[in-house]
Write a protein that holds these residues in place. Structure first.
Motif: not given
Length: 186
Positions: A171-186
């Motif tokens: 909802e803040h337009l921060l990446v939560v899933d960047y396939p193959g790169i990273a996933v949001r933790q908090s």
């Protein structure tokens, strides 16, 4: 739009590591400080950053420092918000027309163009960026494109890397899933 005080990402697949960012309101825009560390292709690196964006989400200044097996480095990127850049105080016309900084080491920096562009659903835009490599902080131009395909999903393309994916945001337009790169933790 508000941002949380902090966010973090776990690197996955292409590299192993972690990133943490802190967000603070600054002169009508935001100051974003963070660090990321990883092992990629057998090489370890650490990158620390401080990025200032104005109220329109144009990146105005980025201070980046890093360390890898090749040594310690630091670079400063500055813009008047007009798409012209100075790299360590020297104008760099290769970067003309870029409004965002994209750090190879960071998932967070993919939030900058999404906020700045403010794309309506099904709209797309080119978003060339000042790209900073993780290993040696080399600065180059990165052609990229974002298309808003759903409320919080954007089709992302970086042709030079022959890379495309769907980035999911919160909802803040921060990446939560960047396939193959990273996933949001908090």
């Amino acid at each position: 739009m508000s941002l949380p005080a902090a966010a973090s990402w776990l690197h996955r697949d292409s590299r192993t590591g972690f990133e943490v960012s802190f967000f603070q309101g600054h002169e009508g825009g935001w100051r974003i400080g963070g660090a990321t560390t990883a092992v990629e292709d057998g090489k370890s690196w650490f990158v620390e950053y401080s990025i200032a964006v104005d109220a329109a989400w144009h990146t105005r200044r980025a201070e980046i420092s890093g360390r890898s097996a090749t040594g310690s480095r630091r670079t400063v990127l500055e813009s008047g918000g007009d798409g012209r850049w100075r790299v360590d105080g020297v104008p760099d016309p290769r970067l003309d027309g870029c409004f965002d900084v994209d750090l190879e080491s960071s998932s967070m920096t993919n939030t900058l163009p999404v906020h700045r562009l403010g794309l309506a659903p099904h709209a797309a835009a080119e978003a060339p960026a000042v790209y900073v490599r993780a290993d040696d902080l080399a600065v180059e131009r990165l052609e990229q494109r974002y298309e808003r395909i759903a409320d919080r999903e954007f089709a992302y393309t970086a042709p030079v890397f022959d890379f495309s994916c769907v980035l999911r945001y919160d909802e803040h337009l921060l990446v939560v899933d960047y396939p193959g790169i990273a996933v949001r933790q908090s």
